[in-house]
Every structure is written in structure tokens, then in C-alpha cells.
Design a protein around this motif. Structure first.
Motif, short mmCIF file in Angstrom:
data_model
loop_
_atom_site.label_atom_id
_atom_site.label_comp_id
_atom_site.label_asym_id
_atom_site.label_seq_id
_atom_site.Cartn_x
_atom_site.Cartn_y
_atom_site.Cartn_z
N LEU A 139 62.49 56.33 -41.03
CA LEU A 139 63.74 56.79 -40.43
C LEU A 139 63.50 58.03 -39.57
N LYS A 140 62.61 58.90 -40.05
CA LYS A 140 62.31 60.12 -39.30
C LYS A 140 61.65 59.79 -37.96
N SER A 141 60.75 58.83 -37.94
CA SER A 141 60.06 58.46 -36.70
C SER A 141 61.05 57.82 -35.71
N ARG A 142 62.00 57.04 -36.20
CA ARG A 142 63.01 56.45 -35.31
C ARG A 142 63.94 57.53 -34.75
N PHE A 143 64.26 58.51 -35.57
CA PHE A 143 65.10 59.61 -35.15
C PHE A 143 64.42 60.41 -34.03
N ILE A 144 63.14 60.68 -34.21
CA ILE A 144 62.37 61.42 -33.19
C ILE A 144 62.25 60.59 -31.92
N GLN A 145 62.00 59.29 -32.07
CA GLN A 145 61.88 58.40 -30.91
C GLN A 145 63.21 58.33 -30.15
#
Length: 66
Positions: A2-8
Motif C-alpha cells: 500500500l505504501k508503494s502504491r501511495f508513493i507511486q
């Protein structure tokens, strides 16, 4: 995950470009609405004045020999 999608999501600039174009279109619409209406009103007043002057000039004593 979820964190990587948020950053992306925040790194993606395609949506930002679309928003910028939408804001520019909105600003153009505001400028058109602000300036075109008063200018149109003034131009209509000028043409109405010309029309009434021409109308009064042709109907008042200009004998055409009919």
C-alpha cells in the motif's frame, strides 16, 4: 504494498497535467464571461444608436417622389 502504491500515486504526473489544462480552460471561460458580455452590450448600444439615427433620417421629410 500500500505504501508503494501511495508513493507511486504522488509521483504520477499525468493527472496533474489534466488538472492544469482544466484550470486553464476554466480561467479562459471566466475571462470570456467577464469581458465579452459588457463589450457585447456596448456594441449593441452603438448599433442601436446607428440604427435609430438611420431610421429617423429616412422617415422624416426625405421626399423620394413616389
Amino acid at each position: 504494498m500500500l505504501k508503494s502504491r501511495f508513493i507511486q500515486f504522488f509521483k504520477d504526473e499525468e493527472g496533474a497535467t489534466a488538472i492544469e489544462y482544466a484550470l486553464m480552460a476554466a480561467m479562459v471561460a471566466v475571462v470570456i464571461a467577464t469581458f465579452v458580455t459588457p463589450i457585447g452590450t456596448k456594441i449593441k448600444a452603438i448599433f442601436d444608436s446607428i440604427s435609430s439615427s438611420l431610421g429617423s433620417g429616412t422617415t422624416s421629410g426625405g421626399g423620394t417622389g413616389q
